[in-house]
Design a protein around this motif. Structure first.
Motif, PDB file in Angstrom:
ATOM      1  N   MET A  61       0.848  -1.182   0.000  1.00  0.00           N
ATOM      2  CA  MET A  61       0.000   0.000   0.000  1.00  0.00           C
ATOM      3  C   MET A  61       0.886   1.236   0.000  1.00  0.00           C
ATOM      4  O   MET A  61       1.866   1.293   0.706  1.00  0.00           O
ATOM      5  N   ARG A  62       0.522   2.211  -0.823  1.00  0.00           N
ATOM      6  CA  ARG A  62       1.363   3.387  -0.993  1.00  0.00           C
ATOM      7  C   ARG A  62       0.735   4.619  -0.353  1.00  0.00           C
ATOM      8  O   ARG A  62      -0.460   4.761  -0.301  1.00  0.00           O
ATOM      9  N   GLY A  63       1.606   5.521   0.069  1.00  0.00           N
ATOM     10  CA  GLY A  63       1.156   6.794   0.612  1.00  0.00           C
ATOM     11  C   GLY A  63       0.947   6.743   2.109  1.00  0.00           C
ATOM     12  O   GLY A  63       0.856   5.686   2.710  1.00  0.00           O
ATOM     13  N   ALA A  64       0.880   7.934   2.689  1.00  0.00           N
ATOM     14  CA  ALA A  64       0.690   8.049   4.140  1.00  0.00           C
ATOM     15  C   ALA A  64      -0.799   8.010   4.471  1.00  0.00           C
ATOM     16  O   ALA A  64      -1.626   8.547   3.736  1.00  0.00           O
ATOM     17  N   TRP A  65      -1.127   7.367   5.580  1.00  0.00           N
ATOM     18  CA  TRP A  65      -2.500   7.304   6.051  1.00  0.00           C
ATOM     19  C   TRP A  65      -2.749   8.422   7.052  1.00  0.00           C
ATOM     20  O   TRP A  65      -1.890   8.722   7.865  1.00  0.00           O
ATOM     21  N   ALA A  66      -3.939   9.014   7.008  1.00  0.00           N
ATOM     22  CA  ALA A  66      -4.356  10.013   7.993  1.00  0.00           C
ATOM     23  C   ALA A  66      -5.639   9.518   8.650  1.00  0.00           C
ATOM     24  O   ALA A  66      -6.553   9.036   7.970  1.00  0.00           O
ATOM     25  N   HIS A  67      -5.697   9.634   9.974  1.00  0.00           N
ATOM     26  CA  HIS A  67      -6.909   9.247  10.693  1.00  0.00           C
ATOM     27  C   HIS A  67      -8.012  10.218  10.306  1.00  0.00           C
ATOM     28  O   HIS A  67      -7.835  11.431  10.352  1.00  0.00           O
ATOM     29  N   ALA A  68      -9.196   9.695   9.891  1.00  0.00           N
ATOM     30  CA  ALA A  68     -10.276  10.545   9.397  1.00  0.00           C
ATOM     31  C   ALA A  68     -11.510  10.524  10.283  1.00  0.00           C
ATOM     32  O   ALA A  68     -12.418  11.323  10.093  1.00  0.00           O
ATOM     33  N   GLY A  69     -11.555   9.611  11.256  1.00  0.00           N
ATOM     34  CA  GLY A  69     -12.713   9.532  12.137  1.00  0.00           C
ATOM     35  C   GLY A  69     -12.836   8.146  12.730  1.00  0.00           C
ATOM     36  O   GLY A  69     -12.053   7.247  12.424  1.00  0.00           O
ATOM     37  N   ARG A  70     -13.821   7.997  13.613  1.00  0.00           N
ATOM     38  CA  ARG A  70     -14.053   6.693  14.226  1.00  0.00           C
ATOM     39  C   ARG A  70     -15.543   6.428  14.294  1.00  0.00           C
ATOM     40  O   ARG A  70     -16.353   7.352  14.402  1.00  0.00           O
ATOM     41  N   LEU A  71     -15.882   5.153  14.236  1.00  0.00           N
ATOM     42  CA  LEU A  71     -17.273   4.716  14.234  1.00  0.00           C
ATOM     43  C   LEU A  71     -17.462   3.709  15.360  1.00  0.00           C
ATOM     44  O   LEU A  71     -16.675   2.773  15.484  1.00  0.00           O
ATOM     45  N   TRP A  72     -18.501   3.874  16.160  1.00  0.00           N
ATOM     46  CA  TRP A  72     -18.773   2.923  17.227  1.00  0.00           C
ATOM     47  C   TRP A  72     -19.760   1.873  16.726  1.00  0.00           C
ATOM     48  O   TRP A  72     -20.771   2.204  16.106  1.00  0.00           O
ATOM     49  N   THR A  73     -19.447   0.609  16.960  1.00  0.00           N
ATOM     50  CA  THR A  73     -20.352  -0.468  16.578  1.00  0.00           C
ATOM     51  C   THR A  73     -20.646  -1.354  17.771  1.00  0.00           C
ATOM     52  O   THR A  73     -19.758  -1.619  18.582  1.00  0.00           O
ATOM     53  N   ASN A  74     -21.878  -1.796  17.866  1.00  0.00           N
ATOM     54  CA  ASN A  74     -22.288  -2.790  18.851  1.00  0.00           C
ATOM     55  C   ASN A  74     -22.294  -4.174  18.214  1.00  0.00           C
ATOM     56  O   ASN A  74     -23.020  -5.054  18.645  1.00  0.00           O
ATOM     57  N   GLY A  75     -21.507  -4.341  17.190  1.00  0.00           N
ATOM     58  CA  GLY A  75     -21.459  -5.600  16.460  1.00  0.00           C
ATOM     59  C   GLY A  75     -22.194  -5.541  15.136  1.00  0.00           C
ATOM     60  O   GLY A  75     -22.127  -6.474  14.343  1.00  0.00           O
ATOM     61  N   ASP A  76     -22.919  -4.446  14.882  1.00  0.00           N
ATOM     62  CA  ASP A  76     -23.629  -4.301  13.615  1.00  0.00           C
ATOM     63  C   ASP A  76     -22.665  -3.880  12.519  1.00  0.00           C
ATOM     64  O   ASP A  76     -21.776  -3.060  12.754  1.00  0.00           O
ATOM     65  N   PRO A  77     -22.849  -4.402  11.306  1.00  0.00           N
ATOM     66  CA  PRO A  77     -22.010  -3.951  10.198  1.00  0.00           C
ATOM     67  C   PRO A  77     -22.402  -2.538   9.759  1.00  0.00           C
ATOM     68  O   PRO A  77     -23.504  -2.063  10.052  1.00  0.00           O
ATOM     69  N   PHE A  78     -21.497  -1.906   9.061  1.00  0.00           N
ATOM     70  CA  PHE A  78     -21.729  -0.594   8.483  1.00  0.00           C
ATOM     71  C   PHE A  78     -21.815  -0.731   6.970  1.00  0.00           C
ATOM     72  O   PHE A  78     -21.312  -1.699   6.395  1.00  0.00           O
ATOM     73  N   LEU A  79     -22.458   0.241   6.342  1.00  0.00           N
ATOM     74  CA  LEU A  79     -22.515   0.311   4.889  1.00  0.00           C
ATOM     75  C   LEU A  79     -21.620   1.447   4.428  1.00  0.00           C
ATOM     76  O   LEU A  79     -21.608   2.525   5.036  1.00  0.00           O
ATOM     77  N   ALA A  80     -20.880   1.224   3.365  1.00  0.00           N
ATOM     78  CA  ALA A  80     -20.184   2.288   2.645  1.00  0.00           C
ATOM     79  C   ALA A  80     -20.879   2.364   1.291  1.00  0.00           C
ATOM     80  O   ALA A  80     -20.906   1.383   0.535  1.00  0.00           O
ATOM     81  N   VAL A  81     -21.475   3.521   1.006  1.00  0.00           N
ATOM     82  CA  VAL A  81     -22.303   3.652  -0.194  1.00  0.00           C
ATOM     83  C   VAL A  81     -22.154   5.057  -0.758  1.00  0.00           C
ATOM     84  O   VAL A  81     -21.862   6.009  -0.023  1.00  0.00           O
TER      85      VAL A  81
END
Length: 193
Positions: free
Chosen positions: A1-21
């Motif tokens: 993987m190329r390039g530097a990563w920047a932290h963009a946020g955090r998501l709290w889950t109770n075990g439920d999946p998330f959607l990226a759409v």
């Protein structure tokens, strides 16, 4: 993987999946009001996407082995890549760093994500994408990596809205991966195609 990563946020889950759409399609998801969330419950780990309106969302998170109730850390890379990492270990920042550096050659390939609107909505599949039963979305913002996993906030945890210039992302999933006795992670990668 190329390039530097920047932290963009955090998501709290109770075990439920998330959607990226694609954010323009999020209003078509009725996880709460029309019980579309039940469609996800029947999916196996090999299923990486689900229809949302005229497009598809990819399923992110809820490894269930790393942690049930957990933060998922979201990172963006200079080339437009996005990583969601669920981690556990005594040195939380180091586990996150190792997860981002870990090779993706053995990751499972998933369905691609198509984004025409220039924004990706990342939210819990248990909510609706828009309306009174939706999760609020906040813009992704670069910031420091959290020093520890920490507890959930006492407020409603928002989803993320990520701006992108990429229209097609390849999707890869790495399930539970042990680094050493007390440290492990799972990772979901969206790479510009």
């Amino acid at each position: 993987m190329r390039g530097a990563w920047a932290h963009a946020g955090r998501l709290w889950t109770n075990g439920d999946p998330f959607l990226a759409v694609d954010a323009s399609l999020r209003g078509a998801w009725h996880g709460f009001s029309d019980n579309q969330y039940d469609d996800i419950v029947d999916l196996g780990p090999e299923d990486t996407s689900i229809p949302v309106g005229a497009g598809r969302a990819v399923l992110v998170g809820a490894d269930g082995v790393v942690r049930d109730d957990s933060w998922m850390e979201v990172f963006q890379r200079e080339d437009g890549g996005i990583a969601v990492v669920q981690a556990s270990g005594p040195d939380y920042p180091r586990v996150l760093t190792e997860a981002l550096r870990y090779p993706d050659t053995d990751d499972e390939d998933g369905a691609p994500l198509i984004v025409h609107s220039g924004e990706i909505a990342l939210f819990s599949a248990a909510f609706d994408g828009a309306g009174p039963h939706s999760q609020p979305l906040v813009p992704a913002r670069p910031g420091p990596v959290p020093p520890m996993h920490g507890r959930p906030s006492h407020e409603d945890d928002p989803g993320l809205l990520i701006t992108t210039t990429c229209t097609t992302f390849a999707f890869k999933v790495r399930w539970y991966t042990r680094l050493e006795e007390e440290s492990c992670f799972a990772r979901w990668l969206l790479t510009p195609a």
